[in-house]
Design a protein around this motif. Structure first.
Motif, PDB file in Angstrom:
ATOM      1  N   ILE A 258      -3.847   1.996  -2.653  1.00 29.65           N
ATOM      2  CA  ILE A 258      -3.435   3.359  -2.362  1.00 29.65           C
ATOM      3  C   ILE A 258      -4.239   3.851  -1.167  1.00 29.65           C
ATOM      4  O   ILE A 258      -5.387   3.445  -0.958  1.00 29.65           O
ATOM      5  CB  ILE A 258      -3.627   4.305  -3.553  1.00 29.65           C
ATOM      6  CG1 ILE A 258      -5.108   4.450  -3.910  1.00 29.65           C
ATOM      7  CG2 ILE A 258      -2.824   3.842  -4.763  1.00 29.65           C
ATOM      8  CD1 ILE A 258      -5.391   5.647  -4.786  1.00 29.65           C
TER       9      ILE A 258
ATOM     10  N   ALA B  73      -1.186  10.156  -8.283  1.00 27.88           N
ATOM     11  CA  ALA B  73      -1.896   9.002  -7.734  1.00 27.88           C
ATOM     12  C   ALA B  73      -2.182   7.970  -8.816  1.00 27.88           C
ATOM     13  O   ALA B  73      -2.062   6.762  -8.581  1.00 27.88           O
ATOM     14  CB  ALA B  73      -3.198   9.450  -7.074  1.00 27.88           C
TER      15      ALA B  73
ATOM     16  N   LYS C 105       0.840  -1.197   0.000  1.00 26.69           N
ATOM     17  CA  LYS C 105       0.000   0.000   0.000  1.00 26.69           C
ATOM     18  C   LYS C 105       0.874   1.246   0.000  1.00 26.69           C
ATOM     19  O   LYS C 105       1.789   1.375   0.813  1.00 26.69           O
ATOM     20  CB  LYS C 105      -0.904  -0.010   1.234  1.00 26.69           C
ATOM     21  CG  LYS C 105      -1.710   1.266   1.468  1.00 26.69           C
ATOM     22  CD  LYS C 105      -2.712   1.033   2.587  1.00 26.69           C
ATOM     23  CE  LYS C 105      -3.347   2.312   3.091  1.00 26.69           C
ATOM     24  NZ  LYS C 105      -2.577   2.925   4.192  1.00 26.69           N
TER      25      LYS C 105
ATOM     26  N   ALA D  66      -0.821   4.161  -8.895  1.00 23.18           N
ATOM     27  CA  ALA D  66      -1.737   3.032  -9.017  1.00 23.18           C
ATOM     28  C   ALA D  66      -1.307   2.072 -10.116  1.00 23.18           C
ATOM     29  O   ALA D  66      -1.669   0.893 -10.087  1.00 23.18           O
ATOM     30  CB  ALA D  66      -3.148   3.538  -9.287  1.00 23.18           C
TER      31      ALA D  66
END
Length: 224
Positions: A31, A20, A10, A24
């Motif tokens: 995330i 982001a 994570k 990913a």
């Protein structure tokens, strides 16, 4: 409570949309979106919704809250949509259970510097997973300080605890050693894959190095 599937790696504290999305696609399994207003990695709600809607189904989405009200958590979940809800403050086991029952989302409960607060609970109050973070007075996490790996490794002696997520001071350089020492279910990193001066924005080279090192270390653990 049934134990749901959980992530392995994570990357937490993302607050920039383009960054982001890149994270990913880096090979991480999850995330983390931080909704604690006092955190330097807090994400704007509209950005969180945009991130979640773009990557949903590709990685698990974890919503992180610190001493928020249940109403706030439910409203944010309704808008964003989480696979896990991370309670990273002083929330009680009863509160965690209530949030789970209201949302249907599994709970990742944080423990800072000790496992004892959650270790002695009745079976029906155990969270779905426990996150071990470093204990730093005045902070709820994100400090970059190492958690106590020896203490974290004792989770294997707790038959009720099905998943441990190790956090606290992890970097691409030490994550393999941490996995070997603790043998956790998963690892969680925030500052350890950032560049100085931009909290919430990850260095993709560091992210990819972290993911690679963690995956290799997990693969080398003894198989149950």
């Amino acid at each position: 409570m049934p134990v749901p599937d959980i992530f392995r790696i994570k990357i937490c504290g993302l607050n920039d949309f383009e960054n982001a999305i890149a994270v990913a696609h880096s090979g991480a399994d999850a995330i983390g979106l931080n909704f604690f207003p006092q955190s330097k990695r807090c994400v704007e709600k509209k950005t969180a919704v945009k991130i979640a809607n773009t990557i949903r189904g590709e990685v698990q989405i974890v919503g992180l809250f610190v001493n928020a009200t249940q109403e706030e958590i439910e409203q944010t979940h309704d808008q964003v949509g989480f696979n896990w809800i991370q309670l990273h403050g002083d929330e009680s086991a009863e509160f965690a259970q209530s949030v789970n029952q209201a949302t249907g989302v599994p709970i990742l409960a944080a423990s800072r510097g000790s496992l004892s607060r959650w270790a002695t609970l009745p079976n029906d109050l155990h969270p779905h997973a426990l996150l071990m973070d470093a204990a730093v007075p005045g902070f709820f996490g994100g400090t970059g300080q190492l958690s106590n790996w020896d203490l974290a490794a004792t989770w294997h002696t707790m038959p009720h605890l099905k998943h441990l997520v190790l956090a606290g001071g992890l970097t691409p350089l030490n994550v393999a050693e941490a996995i070997q020492a603790v043998q956790p279910t998963a690892v969680d990193v925030a500052g350890g894959v950032e560049n100085n001066g931009r909290p919430g924005v990850k260095d993709l080279v560091k992210v990819e190095a972290f993911v690679s090192a963690a995956r290799k270390a997990f693969a080398e653990l003894p198989q149950e």
